[in-house]
Design a protein around this motif. Structure first.
Motif, PDB file in Angstrom:
ATOM      1  N   ARG A 130      -2.660  -5.219   7.094  1.00 44.80           N
ATOM      2  CA  ARG A 130      -2.114  -6.370   6.368  1.00 44.80           C
ATOM      3  C   ARG A 130      -1.693  -7.521   7.280  1.00 44.80           C
ATOM      4  NH1 ARG A 130      -2.575  -6.296   0.670  1.00 44.80           N
ATOM      5  NH2 ARG A 130      -2.606  -4.107  -0.006  1.00 44.80           N
ATOM      6  N   GLY A 131      -1.615  -7.242   8.582  1.00 48.14           N
ATOM      7  CA  GLY A 131      -1.201  -8.275   9.507  1.00 48.14           C
ATOM      8  C   GLY A 131       0.249  -8.680   9.354  1.00 48.14           C
ATOM      9  N   VAL A 132       1.110  -7.706   9.043  1.00 48.75           N
ATOM     10  CA  VAL A 132       2.537  -7.980   8.875  1.00 48.75           C
ATOM     11  C   VAL A 132       3.309  -7.181   9.914  1.00 48.75           C
ATOM     12  CG1 VAL A 132       2.300  -8.459   6.416  1.00 48.75           C
ATOM     13  CG2 VAL A 132       2.818  -6.132   7.174  1.00 48.75           C
ATOM     14  N   PRO A 133       4.544  -7.585  10.243  1.00 44.40           N
ATOM     15  CA  PRO A 133       5.341  -6.835  11.216  1.00 44.40           C
ATOM     16  C   PRO A 133       5.610  -5.404  10.759  1.00 44.40           C
ATOM     17  CG  PRO A 133       6.272  -9.015  10.886  1.00 44.40           C
ATOM     18  CD  PRO A 133       5.227  -8.834   9.826  1.00 44.40           C
ATOM     19  N   LEU A 134       5.624  -4.497  11.697  1.00 40.91           N
ATOM     20  CA  LEU A 134       5.898  -3.097  11.364  1.00 40.91           C
ATOM     21  C   LEU A 134       7.266  -2.958  10.710  1.00 40.91           C
ATOM     22  CD1 LEU A 134       5.060  -0.108  11.558  1.00 40.91           C
ATOM     23  CD2 LEU A 134       6.060  -0.062  13.850  1.00 40.91           C
ATOM     24  N   MET A 135       8.262  -3.706  11.189  1.00 42.27           N
ATOM     25  CA  MET A 135       9.601  -3.629  10.611  1.00 42.27           C
ATOM     26  C   MET A 135       9.581  -4.011   9.132  1.00 42.27           C
ATOM     27  SD  MET A 135      13.097  -5.545  11.871  1.00 42.27           S
ATOM     28  CE  MET A 135      12.833  -4.916  13.532  1.00 42.27           C
ATOM     29  N   THR A 136       8.757  -5.000   8.769  1.00 44.78           N
ATOM     30  CA  THR A 136       8.660  -5.412   7.365  1.00 44.78           C
ATOM     31  C   THR A 136       8.135  -4.275   6.507  1.00 44.78           C
ATOM     32  OG1 THR A 136       8.282  -7.707   8.000  1.00 44.78           O
ATOM     33  CG2 THR A 136       7.579  -7.063   5.795  1.00 44.78           C
ATOM     34  N   VAL A 137       7.138  -3.533   7.032  1.00 46.65           N
ATOM     35  CA  VAL A 137       6.593  -2.401   6.277  1.00 46.65           C
ATOM     36  C   VAL A 137       7.663  -1.339   6.066  1.00 46.65           C
ATOM     37  CG1 VAL A 137       4.806  -0.624   6.218  1.00 46.65           C
ATOM     38  CG2 VAL A 137       4.293  -2.858   7.233  1.00 46.65           C
ATOM     39  N   TYR A 138       8.411  -1.009   7.128  1.00 49.25           N
ATOM     40  CA  TYR A 138       9.486  -0.021   7.001  1.00 49.25           C
ATOM     41  C   TYR A 138      10.494  -0.448   5.932  1.00 49.25           C
ATOM     42  CZ  TYR A 138       8.558   3.163  10.907  1.00 49.25           C
ATOM     43  OH  TYR A 138       8.032   4.135  11.717  1.00 49.25           O
TER      44      TYR A 138
ATOM     45  N   GLY B 238       0.822  -1.191   0.000  1.00 45.16           N
ATOM     46  CA  GLY B 238       0.000   0.000   0.000  1.00 45.16           C
ATOM     47  C   GLY B 238       0.863   1.250   0.000  1.00 45.16           C
ATOM     48  N   PRO B 239       0.266   2.424  -0.251  1.00 40.12           N
ATOM     49  CA  PRO B 239       1.038   3.669  -0.282  1.00 40.12           C
ATOM     50  C   PRO B 239       1.416   4.129   1.122  1.00 40.12           C
ATOM     51  CG  PRO B 239      -1.283   4.128  -0.615  1.00 40.12           C
ATOM     52  CD  PRO B 239      -1.152   2.636  -0.590  1.00 40.12           C
ATOM     53  N   ALA B 240       2.592   4.744   1.239  1.00 38.75           N
ATOM     54  CA  ALA B 240       3.048   5.274   2.522  1.00 38.75           C
ATOM     55  C   ALA B 240       3.834   6.555   2.276  1.00 38.75           C
ATOM     56  CB  ALA B 240       3.921   4.255   3.262  1.00 38.75           C
TER      57      ALA B 240
ATOM     58  N   ASP C 233       1.512   5.948   8.817  1.00 40.11           N
ATOM     59  CA  ASP C 233       1.173   5.204   7.603  1.00 40.11           C
ATOM     60  C   ASP C 233       1.636   3.757   7.713  1.00 40.11           C
ATOM     61  OD1 ASP C 233       0.281   7.630   6.788  1.00 40.11           O
ATOM     62  OD2 ASP C 233       1.471   7.742   4.966  1.00 40.11           O
ATOM     63  N   CYS C 234       2.864   3.561   8.191  1.00 43.38           N
ATOM     64  CA  CYS C 234       3.412   2.204   8.297  1.00 43.38           C
ATOM     65  C   CYS C 234       2.645   1.383   9.332  1.00 43.38           C
ATOM     66  CB  CYS C 234       4.899   2.263   8.652  1.00 43.38           C
ATOM     67  SG  CYS C 234       5.936   2.966   7.344  1.00 43.38           S
ATOM     68  N   ALA C 235       2.275   2.009  10.446  1.00 40.90           N
ATOM     69  CA  ALA C 235       1.517   1.289  11.467  1.00 40.90           C
ATOM     70  C   ALA C 235       0.145   0.894  10.941  1.00 40.90           C
ATOM     71  CB  ALA C 235       1.382   2.158  12.716  1.00 40.90           C
ATOM     72  N   ARG C 236      -0.489   1.790  10.173  1.00 42.51           N
ATOM     73  CA  ARG C 236      -1.795   1.460   9.596  1.00 42.51           C
ATOM     74  C   ARG C 236      -1.684   0.280   8.641  1.00 42.51           C
ATOM     75  NH1 ARG C 236      -3.107   2.693   4.813  1.00 42.51           N
ATOM     76  NH2 ARG C 236      -1.612   4.413   4.687  1.00 42.51           N
ATOM     77  N   ILE C 237      -0.666   0.287   7.782  1.00 46.17           N
ATOM     78  CA  ILE C 237      -0.470  -0.818   6.841  1.00 46.17           C
ATOM     79  C   ILE C 237      -0.203  -2.117   7.593  1.00 46.17           C
ATOM     80  CG2 ILE C 237       1.077  -1.723   5.054  1.00 46.17           C
ATOM     81  CD1 ILE C 237       1.459   1.184   4.120  1.00 46.17           C
ATOM     82  N   ALA C 238       0.623  -2.045   8.643  1.00 48.79           N
ATOM     83  CA  ALA C 238       0.938  -3.250   9.415  1.00 48.79           C
ATOM     84  C   ALA C 238      -0.316  -3.845  10.034  1.00 48.79           C
ATOM     85  CB  ALA C 238       1.973  -2.922  10.485  1.00 48.79           C
ATOM     86  N   ARG C 239      -1.191  -2.985  10.568  1.00 52.66           N
ATOM     87  CA  ARG C 239      -2.432  -3.480  11.166  1.00 52.66           C
ATOM     88  C   ARG C 239      -3.366  -4.063  10.117  1.00 52.66           C
ATOM     89  NH1 ARG C 239      -1.807   1.193  14.694  1.00 52.66           N
ATOM     90  NH2 ARG C 239      -2.914   2.461  13.155  1.00 52.66           N
TER      91      ARG C 239
END
Length: 411
Positions: A387-395, A357-359, A379-385
């Motif tokens: 998508r159910g993925v770790p916040l570090m992965t989004v970063y 997703g966009p961030a 933005d990253c925390a919203r995507i993590a929630r």
């Protein structure tokens, strides 16, 4: 850029008006219901409908619940604390009810422990207040601001019999934070104790500069000749938007904050006799009130006592407000102050498109050279929630995609 909201109370504020405005500005009704169900109390329903009042279209929200009264502050705090809600929702909700209890105690000449909530202790009022706080959390709002308040005039019924408008608790709440009040004498209750408590606990009474993202209208139950509505402005505020035009010009040219009147103020105080959770509360209040930065440093004080140094970097025009918070919310007897000069990098925001997703990403520039970039946490925390993925992965995903120029859009 911190997400901020501005409550434009041209016709007052109540709990249901605030709920409607937040739904109108983008909060999902299903998500809000799911959050409120965590309270573990059944028997209530939250409804919302789109309406048109005069020239305005907006949302009317209302809670249907059985009539149950006479809860104490202890009862309500226990209910909220036991719910699996985000920590910020729990803390803000309890803060609102605590201010309500303190106001009721002052009005009735009793203590907080002896206060029995009537209207605001009912289940529908609890859903209103926790719902507003949960809605702000769902929107990612970090700071709350509000306009001057029109309290209204006349008389209104209460559990204690007829009382003058503004209700005594409403006035006590607004007075406790020095809220700005307008001269509007509309012969109705425009601002309820619930609405006043929400703003007293959460808001700074001024309109901030922001990059406006959305506007919403929440309607009250009463039909009036003028729109009985609360308007909210949702936007993003750069960390430095409280600086004045000269300071902004300094940043965009030489990158150096001026030594004139626009220089920020550094406030410091030492504390050695206050619990850590209260210190955390103070720092949150300072940030919400517009501090540029707040930090705490462990220190060793007299007689070997371990203490903490609270430091606040604030715009000069907010100095008095910051000092008031420090003196009221801590045990300190004094606050040190000095003006400071800063070197400040230019910044801009870009949007990175990723498979998740966009961030947004904040880029740091120094004298025309790009020297750093960091994904926006919200933005990253919203995507993590989502998508159910770790916040570090989004970063990591955002930073990898940042290298691909085709994935970036400016705004």
């Amino acid at each position: 850029m911190p997400r901020v909201i501005y409550f434009d109370c041209f016709s007052g504020i109540s709990g249901d008006m605030a709920l409607g405005a937040l739904l109108d500005v983008g909060v999902s009704l299903d998500a809000l219901r799911a959050m409120l169900q965590r309270l573990g109390v059944g028997g209530w329903e939250l409804h919302a409908s789109r309406e048109v009042r005069g020239p305005l279209a907006g949302t009317r929200a209302y809670v249907v619940a059985p009539e149950d009264h006479h809860r104490t502050l202890t009862n309500i705090c226990a209910l909220i604390s036991a719910a699996p809600l985000p920590p910020a929702v729990v803390e803000r909700s309890i803060r609102i009810f605590t201010l309500l209890a303190e106001a009721e105690a002052r009005v009735h000449g009793t203590t907080v422990d002896q206060v029995h909530f009537h209207e605001v202790g009912a289940l529908d009022a609890i859903v209103d207040i926790v719902g507003v706080v949960a809605g702000l959390d769902l929107l990612g709002v970090e700071q709350v601001f509000a306009s001057p308040i029109p309290p209204g005039a006349g008389w209104v019924r209460s559990a204690h019999g007829p009382i003058p408008v503004p209700a005594p608790a409403t006035l006590a709440l607004l007075a406790s934070v020095g809220a700005l009040v307008t001269a509007d004498e509309t012969p109705f209750e425009l601002t309820t104790p619930t609405g006043a408590a929400i703003l007293a606990a959460l808001a700074t009474f001024r309109r901030p500069p922001m990059r406006l993202r959305a506007v919403g209208y929440g309607f009250g139950a009463r039909r009036m000749e003028r729109p009985n509505a609360l308007r909210v402005w949702l936007g993003d505020m750069d960390d430095e938007t409280d600086d004045d035009d000269q300071d902004r010009q300094d940043r965009t040219s030489a990158g150096h904050s001026s030594s004139g009147g626009s220089s920020p103020v550094l406030l410091e105080t030492n504390i050695d006799d206050q619990p850590a959770e209260q210190i955390a509360y103070v720092t949150e209040r300072l940030r919400e009130a517009g501090a540029l930065d707040v930090w705490c440093t462990p220190i060793m004080m007299k007689k070997g006592r371990v203490g903490v140094l609270i430091a606040v970097l604030a715009p000069a025009d907010l100095e008095d407000q910051m000092v008031t918070i420090l003196l009221r919310e801590t045990t300190t007897l004094g606050v040190r102050r000095r003006t400071v000069e800063r070197y400040v990098c230019e910044r801009d925001i870009i949007t990175v498109t990723t498979p998740l997703g966009p961030a947004r990403v904040k880029r740091k520039w120094w004298r025309g050279e790009l020297i750093g970039a960091a994904p926006e946490y919200e933005d990253c925390a919203r995507i993590a929630r989502e998508r159910g993925v770790p916040l570090m992965t989004v970063y990591q995903t955002v930073m990898r995609r940042l290298e691909d120029a085709s994935s970036v859009t400016e705004y």
